[in-house]
Design a protein around this motif. Structure first.
Motif, PDB file in Angstrom:
ATOM      1  N   UNK A 114     -31.214 -13.107   1.980  1.00 35.19           N
ATOM      2  CA  UNK A 114     -30.205 -13.350   2.484  1.00 35.19           C
ATOM      3  C   UNK A 114     -30.320 -13.344   4.000  1.00 35.19           C
ATOM      4  N   UNK A 115     -31.535 -13.590   4.574  1.00 36.61           N
ATOM      5  CA  UNK A 115     -31.581 -13.946   5.963  1.00 36.61           C
ATOM      6  C   UNK A 115     -31.208 -15.256   6.130  1.00 36.61           C
ATOM      7  N   UNK A 116     -30.347 -15.441   7.169  1.00 38.74           N
ATOM      8  CA  UNK A 116     -29.846 -16.690   7.456  1.00 38.74           C
ATOM      9  C   UNK A 116     -28.885 -16.558   8.749  1.00 38.74           C
ATOM     10  N   UNK A 117     -28.596 -17.812   9.001  1.00 36.53           N
ATOM     11  CA  UNK A 117     -27.372 -17.873  10.246  1.00 36.53           C
ATOM     12  C   UNK A 117     -26.014 -17.884   9.418  1.00 36.53           C
ATOM     13  N   UNK A 118     -25.205 -17.070   9.467  1.00 33.75           N
ATOM     14  CA  UNK A 118     -24.046 -16.690   8.857  1.00 33.75           C
ATOM     15  C   UNK A 118     -22.717 -17.348   9.689  1.00 33.75           C
ATOM     16  N   UNK A 119     -21.910 -18.170   8.888  1.00 33.47           N
ATOM     17  CA  UNK A 119     -20.783 -19.040   9.566  1.00 33.47           C
ATOM     18  C   UNK A 119     -19.619 -18.650   9.025  1.00 33.47           C
ATOM     19  N   UNK A 120     -18.256 -18.454   9.475  1.00 29.16           N
ATOM     20  CA  UNK A 120     -17.202 -18.654   9.042  1.00 29.16           C
ATOM     21  C   UNK A 120     -16.517 -19.892   9.073  1.00 29.16           C
ATOM     22  N   UNK A 121     -15.605 -20.323   8.167  1.00 25.93           N
ATOM     23  CA  UNK A 121     -14.842 -21.475   8.294  1.00 25.93           C
ATOM     24  C   UNK A 121     -13.482 -21.152   7.768  1.00 25.93           C
ATOM     25  N   UNK A 144     -31.772  -5.988   9.741  1.00 27.82           N
ATOM     26  CA  UNK A 144     -31.460  -4.829   8.936  1.00 27.82           C
ATOM     27  C   UNK A 144     -32.676  -4.886   8.075  1.00 27.82           C
ATOM     28  N   UNK A 145     -32.913  -3.591   7.460  1.00 30.34           N
ATOM     29  CA  UNK A 145     -34.005  -3.372   6.406  1.00 30.34           C
ATOM     30  C   UNK A 145     -33.380  -3.829   4.854  1.00 30.34           C
ATOM     31  N   UNK A 146     -34.412  -4.236   4.158  1.00 30.80           N
ATOM     32  CA  UNK A 146     -33.882  -4.601   2.722  1.00 30.80           C
ATOM     33  C   UNK A 146     -33.138  -3.206   1.972  1.00 30.80           C
ATOM     34  N   UNK A 147     -32.140  -3.528   1.495  1.00 28.18           N
ATOM     35  CA  UNK A 147     -31.318  -2.481   0.989  1.00 28.18           C
ATOM     36  C   UNK A 147     -30.015  -2.026   2.034  1.00 28.18           C
ATOM     37  N   UNK A 148     -30.243  -2.114   3.108  1.00 28.62           N
ATOM     38  CA  UNK A 148     -29.141  -2.078   4.278  1.00 28.62           C
ATOM     39  C   UNK A 148     -27.877  -2.923   4.256  1.00 28.62           C
ATOM     40  N   UNK A 149     -27.182  -2.533   5.042  1.00 29.18           N
ATOM     41  CA  UNK A 149     -25.792  -3.258   5.036  1.00 29.18           C
ATOM     42  C   UNK A 149     -25.578  -3.738   6.652  1.00 29.18           C
ATOM     43  N   UNK A 156     -19.603 -20.722  15.581  1.00 29.85           N
ATOM     44  CA  UNK A 156     -20.886 -20.705  16.114  1.00 29.85           C
ATOM     45  C   UNK A 156     -21.882 -20.141  15.258  1.00 29.85           C
ATOM     46  N   UNK A 157     -21.721 -19.175  14.603  1.00 30.55           N
ATOM     47  CA  UNK A 157     -22.888 -18.507  13.704  1.00 30.55           C
ATOM     48  C   UNK A 157     -23.230 -17.234  14.145  1.00 30.55           C
ATOM     49  N   UNK A 158     -23.897 -16.437  13.388  1.00 33.98           N
ATOM     50  CA  UNK A 158     -24.484 -15.084  13.694  1.00 33.98           C
ATOM     51  C   UNK A 158     -25.572 -15.147  12.965  1.00 33.98           C
ATOM     52  N   UNK A 159     -26.959 -14.691  13.800  1.00 32.62           N
ATOM     53  CA  UNK A 159     -28.150 -14.355  12.733  1.00 32.62           C
ATOM     54  C   UNK A 159     -28.110 -13.166  12.048  1.00 32.62           C
ATOM     55  N   UNK A 160     -28.476 -13.339  10.694  1.00 33.50           N
ATOM     56  CA  UNK A 160     -28.717 -12.051   9.949  1.00 33.50           C
ATOM     57  C   UNK A 160     -30.111 -12.341   9.547  1.00 33.50           C
ATOM     58  N   UNK A 161     -30.960 -11.068   9.874  1.00 31.12           N
ATOM     59  CA  UNK A 161     -32.272 -11.008   9.470  1.00 31.12           C
ATOM     60  C   UNK A 161     -32.722  -9.832   8.638  1.00 31.12           C
ATOM     61  N   UNK A 162     -33.064  -9.961   7.608  1.00 32.17           N
ATOM     62  CA  UNK A 162     -33.340  -8.786   6.414  1.00 32.17           C
ATOM     63  C   UNK A 162     -34.576  -8.632   6.406  1.00 32.17           C
ATOM     64  N   UNK A 163     -35.395  -7.750   6.950  1.00 30.69           N
ATOM     65  CA  UNK A 163     -36.991  -7.513   7.055  1.00 30.69           C
ATOM     66  C   UNK A 163     -37.129  -6.193   7.279  1.00 30.69           C
ATOM     67  N   UNK A 164     -38.286  -5.747   6.652  1.00 32.00           N
ATOM     68  CA  UNK A 164     -38.935  -4.309   6.885  1.00 32.00           C
ATOM     69  C   UNK A 164     -39.817  -4.369   8.023  1.00 32.00           C
TER      70      UNK A 164
END
Length: 125
Positions: A90-97, A12-17, A117-125
């Motif tokens: 905010x770029x990271x692998x996100x996990x719930x627990x 997702x681009x910076x400022x996105x959701x 197991x995690x899901x990758x979130x990448x914030x970049x333009x």
């Protein structure tokens, strides 16, 4: 079998959701506190927020306040993490627990019993 599965990550681009999902099987998610963590490359897994079942048992990383919110879907045994105004940091692998409650140790990964197991979130333009 107890299992948590995250989904919804992506680029997702910076400022996105983005909205991440955490779906449970083998137990009822609504009975537990839900923690969301993230792990960036080369860094330790860090707590982002925890939402418990009782009033007052909710905690947020300062940088998540006002941008990240949690909602639940009991019918689908799923919790959602809505992330708005995303930043490159905010770029990271996100996990719930899950744990019975959030409490003082909510930001410690060792506190929680079950993990996805995690899901990758990448914030970049």
């Amino acid at each position: 079998q107890v299992q948590l599965v995250e989904s919804g990550g992506g680029l997702v681009q910076p400022g996105g959701s983005l909205r991440l999902s955490c779906t449970a099987s083998g137990f009822t998610l609504d009975y537990y506190a839900i923690g969301w963590f993230r792990q960036a490359p080369g860094k330790v897994r860090a707590g982002v927020l925890c939402v418990g079942r009782s009033d007052g048992d909710s905690y947020y990383l300062n940088s998540a306040k006002g941008r990240f919110t949690v909602s639940g879907d009991k019918a689908n045994n799923t919790v959602y993490l809505q992330m708005n105004s995303l930043k490159s940091e905010d770029t990271a692998i996100y996990y719930c627990a899950t744990k019975a409650q959030c409490g003082t140790y909510w930001a410690s990964a060792a506190w929680y019993d079950y993990w996805g197991q995690g899901t990758q979130v990448t914030v970049a333009s």
